[in-house]
Write an enzyme that holds these catalytic residues in place. Sequence first.
Site, PDB file in Angstrom:
ATOM      1  N   CYS B 105       0.883  -1.173   0.000  1.00  0.00           N
ATOM      2  CA  CYS B 105       0.000   0.000   0.000  1.00  0.00           C
ATOM      3  C   CYS B 105       0.913   1.214   0.000  1.00  0.00           C
ATOM      4  CB  CYS B 105      -0.906   0.017   1.233  1.00  0.00           C
ATOM      5  SG  CYS B 105      -1.894   1.534   1.349  1.00  0.00           S
ATOM      6  N   CYS B 108      -0.714   4.416   2.209  1.00  0.00           N
ATOM      7  CA  CYS B 108      -0.872   4.377   3.677  1.00  0.00           C
ATOM      8  C   CYS B 108      -0.488   2.996   4.187  1.00  0.00           C
ATOM      9  CB  CYS B 108      -2.260   4.836   4.113  1.00  0.00           C
ATOM     10  SG  CYS B 108      -3.666   3.937   3.455  1.00  0.00           S
ATOM     11  N   SER B 109      -1.436   2.246   4.724  1.00  0.00           N
ATOM     12  CA  SER B 109      -1.075   0.966   5.346  1.00  0.00           C
ATOM     13  C   SER B 109      -2.166  -0.078   5.142  1.00  0.00           C
ATOM     14  CB  SER B 109      -0.829   1.170   6.845  1.00  0.00           C
ATOM     15  OG  SER B 109      -2.008   1.647   7.466  1.00  0.00           O
ATOM     16  N   CYS B 110      -2.898   0.003   4.022  1.00  0.00           N
ATOM     17  CA  CYS B 110      -4.022  -0.911   3.797  1.00  0.00           C
ATOM     18  C   CYS B 110      -3.535  -2.364   3.788  1.00  0.00           C
ATOM     19  CB  CYS B 110      -4.714  -0.576   2.484  1.00  0.00           C
ATOM     20  SG  CYS B 110      -5.513   1.044   2.547  1.00  0.00           S
TER      21      CYS B 110
END
Lengths: 208, 197
Positions: B105, B108-110
């Site tokens: 990702c 972000c941090s998906c």
Amino acid sequence: MDGIHDLGGMQGFGRVDHSPAEPAFPHRWQAVARALLLVVAGAVEASGGEFRHSIERMEPGHYLTSSYYEHWLTAAATLAVEHGLMTRTELEARAGGRFPLSGPVLAPPVGDAGPDVGEPRFGPGDRIRVRERHPPGHTRCPGYVRGKAGVVVRVDGIHSVPDVEAHTAARRREPTYSVRFDAADLWQDSQRGVSVHVDLWDSYLERS
Amino acid sequence: MSMEGHHPAPISPVEQRVAALEELLTERGLVPEGFVEEITRRYESEIGPMNGAKVVARAWVDPEFKERLLADGTASIAELGFGGPEGDHMVVVENTEAVHNVVVCTLCSCYPWPVLGLPPAWYKDPPYRARMVREPRALLAEMGCRLPDDADIRVWDSSAEVRYLVLPQRPRGTEGMTETELAGLVTRDSMIGVARL
């Protein structure tokens, strides 16, 4: 916004500090930060877009030098202050020092969310090009694919557009697509057999 | 006489900030009793890569499940009882001798929480997010993931609502193993795509 969070393809970061396994919360404060983010996001009814944008607005130096748990803490505190749950002065008095929050929203208010797109304009195999846009607000269109040509490989249903939901209570819904890009085309290099798939909303795309 | 070891560790600035926010929210009646403990328990014992490993092992032993899994990840994963936030739109991508899939990702941090838990720190840090879309073959090699030179690499940047799970190849020599034993072989990294089994 063309923020520090949009990291795809940036160079100079060095090795990945990989660990094969780690606890969910190595320190208790990290679990508290996670819980408080859920508390604040629920209290202010933040959309996913508004939440993500509150991290993206972090000062770049702070973003790069803090852990993701600190990003969550900063997002929670920023949303709490912006929605009037507390003031920055109160936070700093309690913390006994500086409490860095994210920077202001740069985007103008969204007046009209615009019409929903109910039917996919593209299907698997269609060639598209990503629009070259630089919106000052939230977007989920990574910089490294803007202006690039790709092929739709999947249609994933209709979803709220982050660019809208981050900035208003109104919603616009559009199909999203998984789009395949050839890595050598993205980076103008000689790598072979590598494709990068990016999931993109309808309004990010035009027919190629 | 030294008092070393009797002092509590000094509280760091970030801990002070967390405590400040927690106090102010608690005073406003917004933090339910026991909420932090509840969150900790949920992420430490309910969700994590042990869930994804069960999905993979089932796909290895049950060809019809595997077919459904690749066609409709969300519904098939729900058959095993897993779902919820960050897992509402699951797509499963299959590794073969000729194709290697890996998930990132960049924005972000998906990450697919119901099947893998919270993402590890390195997945959220800049080097991985910056490099995996630009030089995946070099980065995978650097991370110890050996691929045939002619294998195609498919990188999946989870930039919208879909969350991805990689279905690793079943290791050779595991024909006699039970589904539970097979699940024990499946690592978190193999389901992100930074390792092969």
